[in-house]
Design an enzyme around this catalytic site. Structure first.
Site, PDB file in Angstrom:
ATOM      1  CB  THR A  97      -0.917   0.012   1.225  1.00  0.00           C
ATOM      2  OG1 THR A  97      -1.732  -1.164   1.209  1.00  0.00           O
ATOM      3  CG2 THR A  97      -1.817   1.246   1.217  1.00  0.00           C
ATOM      4  CE  LYS A 173      -5.187  -1.882   0.923  1.00  0.00           C
ATOM      5  NZ  LYS A 173      -3.927  -2.629   0.962  1.00  0.00           N
ATOM      6  CE  LYS A 241       1.966   1.285   5.193  1.00  0.00           C
ATOM      7  NZ  LYS A 241       1.287   1.224   3.876  1.00  0.00           N
TER       8      LYS A 241
END
Length: 302
Positions: A97, A173, A241
């Site tokens: 990701t 995503k 994150k």
């Protein structure tokens, strides 16, 4: 002979992918910093590689399932990285990701090195990765798909093709991660209120999972809270994150995301309190005055 495929990163998702590829009949080369994990995979029939370069030299399709952009950079272009060793025309399936801008730049760099790329982040959790039923959000040129369609089919139950441009998969995503992070944070908030008000937590879980307030994340993560088990499947710091990527992307176009920002702060608070390496459901531990299960109290390193 069976086709050789490489998997770099044998974490919760990567190990499941590697096992799914083994079941699909591929010769699976794997690389991971944790020697014991790599040795266990070799015992299952995989082929261990000491470096990404060793892996890249033997595989025309390489899947990167590392944590973030920095690790992707390191395993592909760092010392003993895979790219320099791969034969021209090979494909990198980049599944970490990352920010969409990073995915776009990565595709360009790989193209300059004579390689193809699919921007291909994944979702579904460790169990679906292990069963070959995870979801992939992919984008890239048709030529790249043609070279690795059999690999994708062995890895995932659903492969979405979101366009020819790198970055499209990563955009979808991070939107998925926006929802996942907010759902985990609000599930923790709801359970914390229930505990504070003295509601039986098992009964609350049963009611919510059979009512309109349920979500996949509530149903999947709250059992970790009820069991007091914060062994990380996906850690708090992953959402520090990922929600950071969401907010960075929106900030560039001056687009407001108030719920994402609040959820990000909750995960930041949990990380700052020392829970960053714990399961992401440990975000509940930021709330004061809640009665936690005795088993959790015993496991608390504090």
């Amino acid at each position: 002979m069976s086709r050789s495929v490489g998997v770099i990163g044998l974490g919760a998702m990567g190990l499941g992918v590697a096992r799914s590829l083994l079941r699909g009949g591929f010769r699976v080369h794997a690389c991971d910093l944790r020697r014991e994990v790599l040795q266990a995979f070799v015992a299952e029939g995989g082929i261990g590689c000491a470096t990404p370069a060793e892996l890249g030299a033997q595989c025309d399709v390489v899947v990167t399932l590392v944590v973030n952009a920095a690790q992707t950079e390191a395993v592909l272009f760092g010392d003993e990285g895979a790219v320099a060793a791969m034969k021209p025309g090979g494909v990198v399936i980049a599944s970490a990701t990352v920010a969409p801008d990073f995915a776009i730049a990565l595709g360009k760099r790989l193209g300059e090195a004579g390689l193809q790329m699919l921007d291909a982040p994944v979702s579904g959790g460790a169990a679906r990765a292990a069963s070959g039923e995870m979801t992939m959000m992919t984008s890239g040129p048709e030529a790249a798909y043609a070279l690795c369609e059999d690999v994708l089919n062995a890895m995932a139950g659903k492969v979405y093709r979101l366009g020819a441009a790198h970055g499209a998969g990563s955009k979808v995503k991070i939107i998925n991660q926006l929802l996942a992070g907010v759902h985990i944070a609000v599930a923790a908030e709801a359970m914390a209120l229930g505990l504070r008000e003295g509601v039986d937590p098992d009964a609350l879980y049963d009611v919510i999972t059979h009512s309109a307030g349920n979500s996949w994340m509530f149903e999947n993560r709250v059992p970790h809270i009820l069991q007091g088990d914060y062994t990380p499947l996906s850690a708090v710091d992953i959402f520090v994150k990922d929600l950071g990527l969401v907010l960075d992307t929106a900030r560039r176009s001056k687009f407001p995301l108030p719920l994402s920002a609040a959820a990000h702060q909750m995960f930041m608070m949990a990380s700052a309190a020392g829970h960053g390496g714990e399961d992401d459901s440990a975000v509940i531990r930021i709330f004061p005055g809640i009665e936690l299960p005795p088993s959790q109290d015993k496991q608390d390193p504090q």
